[in-house]
Design an enzyme around this catalytic site. Structure first.
Site, PDB file in Angstrom:
ATOM      1  N   TYR A  80      -6.988  -0.929  -6.385  1.00 28.29           N
ATOM      2  CA  TYR A  80      -6.363  -2.449  -5.975  1.00 28.29           C
ATOM      3  C   TYR A  80      -5.425  -2.153  -4.562  1.00 28.29           C
ATOM      4  O   TYR A  80      -5.416  -0.999  -4.150  1.00 28.29           O
ATOM      5  CB  TYR A  80      -5.359  -2.646  -7.319  1.00 28.29           C
ATOM      6  CG  TYR A  80      -4.272  -1.937  -7.939  1.00 28.29           C
ATOM      7  CD1 TYR A  80      -4.005  -0.864  -7.292  1.00 28.29           C
ATOM      8  CD2 TYR A  80      -3.686  -2.370  -9.128  1.00 28.29           C
ATOM      9  CE1 TYR A  80      -3.092   0.218  -8.179  1.00 28.29           C
ATOM     10  CE2 TYR A  80      -2.989  -1.483  -9.768  1.00 28.29           C
ATOM     11  CZ  TYR A  80      -2.285  -0.633  -9.135  1.00 28.29           C
ATOM     12  OH  TYR A  80      -1.509   0.350  -9.796  1.00 28.29           O
ATOM     13  N   GLU A  81      -4.818  -3.458  -4.212  1.00 25.89           N
ATOM     14  CA  GLU A  81      -4.101  -3.541  -2.992  1.00 25.89           C
ATOM     15  C   GLU A  81      -5.045  -2.883  -1.955  1.00 25.89           C
ATOM     16  O   GLU A  81      -4.586  -2.279  -0.943  1.00 25.89           O
ATOM     17  CB  GLU A  81      -2.921  -2.790  -3.109  1.00 25.89           C
ATOM     18  CG  GLU A  81      -1.823  -3.661  -4.000  1.00 25.89           C
ATOM     19  CD  GLU A  81      -0.611  -3.594  -4.121  1.00 25.89           C
ATOM     20  OE1 GLU A  81      -0.011  -3.181  -2.961  1.00 25.89           O
ATOM     21  OE2 GLU A  81       0.261  -3.838  -5.220  1.00 25.89           O
ATOM     22  N   GLY A  82      -6.202  -3.116  -1.890  1.00 25.08           N
ATOM     23  CA  GLY A  82      -7.184  -2.806  -0.850  1.00 25.08           C
ATOM     24  C   GLY A  82      -7.788  -1.451  -1.510  1.00 25.08           C
ATOM     25  O   GLY A  82      -7.362  -0.510  -1.578  1.00 25.08           O
ATOM     26  N   ARG A 104       0.749  -1.255  -0.057  1.00 24.75           N
ATOM     27  CA  ARG A 104       0.038   0.005   0.055  1.00 24.75           C
ATOM     28  C   ARG A 104       0.840   1.310   0.041  1.00 24.75           C
ATOM     29  O   ARG A 104       0.445   2.289  -0.466  1.00 24.75           O
ATOM     30  CB  ARG A 104      -0.861   0.088   1.057  1.00 24.75           C
ATOM     31  CG  ARG A 104      -1.983  -1.158   0.860  1.00 24.75           C
ATOM     32  CD  ARG A 104      -2.873  -1.333   2.163  1.00 24.75           C
ATOM     33  NE  ARG A 104      -3.777  -2.693   1.636  1.00 24.75           N
ATOM     34  CZ  ARG A 104      -4.377  -3.234   2.512  1.00 24.75           C
ATOM     35  NH1 ARG A 104      -4.243  -3.342   3.714  1.00 24.75           N
ATOM     36  NH2 ARG A 104      -5.435  -4.293   2.150  1.00 24.75           N
TER      37      ARG A 104
END
Ligand code: COS
Length: 380
Positions: free
Chosen positions: A362-364, A243
């Protein structure tokens, strides 16, 4: 407190900036149009040490700190987010994950080739029904003694077709919930491993995104990362660092759009003067500048915390949440400042606007970051 960058950090920034201008900018519009993976550029980035920036030199990495990595990510992302996502995934999710948690044998076998950029990697968590709800893994890795049998489908996998090494999260023991999940190292070409069709995307169109199918793929036990049941924690810990990388990517997309808008507004004339002289435009530029400055401080702080060995889960979530919002807001305003020119491809800002959107997903997603942040501030 020391806000100055070291000589080394300044050199990295210049090297990444030069690479972006000389190697990424030529053809970036065409690659986006044609959904062409920047293969040559990624190869060169590997040769220059940008694909294993934080990995120890003993595993062929560059042995740099996280701050160096985010500085490079910002500069590359100003010009080509399709290339920078490859840098981000390979560095944060694949190389860092392996260096932190893999066995020495796994590091020698896989990390050394990934950190040098000889091959690239992919991180495979998301599924058709498990993106944000990451504990609900439907992909199974059934324990057969000396090996696992892997079955299932992974979705939206960055580097899906081009990677050589895949870190795959799968459920071994459903009864144990997230404690029954494992992370396995899967090699391209293993029997039963099929690469699905490439996704036709709104943004980062040069990046190579696929679904993956696993049909009775036999994975040796020695390819499991960590102890039995460590897979979910592996994914969470690795994504926490990822992140920071995506926050730096969003920062770069915002800064790239701002720099283009600033330049354009000093050249383009309307009502007898450069449009920057109109307060309507000058105030937009002021807002963009303030937000980007705030984002850069959040991203650097999170990178600094990681380098100090502190917990960076909260600062990484804050940085990603705000950076991706600023990337979206700034690129929309950059298109607006460019007027009609902003709506055509030659001026780059429409691409940056399309690329910005994925940083909120993406990536949370932004909503997941708010879960992480709210749980953190409410727990005491
Ligand atoms: N580091 C280490 N462990 C972590 C962690 C972190 N950052 N975050 C969660 N965990 C652990 C928890 O401590 C818990 O373990 P214990 O039961 O041993 O305490 C376990 O993981 C499960 O955590 P939790 O109960 O909080 O799970 P939830 O199902 O509520 O989900 C979120 C937590 C929402 C934060 C998680 O599912 C998530 O991050 N989802 C998004 C995933 C994502 O980024 N997807 C994009 C795919 S990659 S492009």
């Amino acid at each position: 407190m020391d806000f100055s960058l070291s000589e080394e950090h300044l050199m990295i920034r210049q090297a990444a900036r030069d690479f972006a201008q000389n190697e990424l900018l030529p053809g970036v519009i065409e690659r986006d149009d044609a959904q062409k993976f920047p293969a040559e550029q990624i190869k060169k980035l590997g040769e220059l040490g940008f694909l294993g920036m934080m990995t120890d030199t003993k595993y062929n990495g560059s042995g740099m700190d996280t701050l160096s990595y985010v500085i490079a990510m910002e500069e590359l992302s100003k010009v080509d987010a399709s290339a920078s996502v490859v840098v981000s995934v390979n560095n944060s999710l694949v190389c860092w994950g392996l260096e932190a948690f893999a066995s020495e044998e796994q590091k020698q076998k896989y990390l050394t080739r990934l950190a040098s950029g000889e091959v690239i990697g992919a991180f495979c968590l998301s599924e058709p029904e498990a993106g944000s709800d990451a504990t609900s893994q439907k992909t199974t890795a059934i324990d057969k003694g000396d090996h696992y049998i892997l079955n299932g489908t992974k979705n939206w996998i960055t580097n899906g077709g081009t990677a050589d090494t895949y870190l795959v999260i799968a459920q071994t023991d459903k009864e144990k919930g997230h404690k029954g999940i494992n992370a396995l190292i899967v090699e391209k070409g293993m029997p039963g491993f099929e690469i699905g069709p490439k996704e036709n995307k709104l943004g980062i169109r040069g990046s190579d995104t696929h679904s993956l199918n696993f049909n009775d793929v036999k994975i040796p036990k020695e390819n499991r990362i960590g102890e039995d049941g460590f897979g979910f924690k592996f994914a969470m810990k690795t994504l926490a660092g990822g992140r920071i990388g995506i926050a730096a990517q969003a920062l770069g997309i915002a800064a790239g759009a701002y720099e283009l808008a600033l330049k354009y507004s000093k050249e383009r004339k309307a009502f007898g003067t450069e449009i920057a002289n109109h307060q309507a435009i000058a105030f937009k530029l002021a807002d963009m500048h303030v937000q980007i400055e705030a984002v850069r401080n959040l991203v650097y702080k999170s990178a600094w915390e990681k380098d100090q060995g502190l917990n960076y889960d909260l600062s990484g979530a804050i940085a990603k949440l705000y950076a991706s919002k600023v990337a979206m807001d700034t690129t929309i305003e950059a298109v607006q400042i460019h007027g009609g020119n902003g709506f055509v491809k030659d001026y780059h800002v429409e691409r940056l606007m399309r690329d910005a959107k994925i940083t909120q997903i993406y990536e949370g997603t932004s909503e997941i970051q708010k879960i992480v942040i709210s749980r953190s501030i409410l727990k005491d």
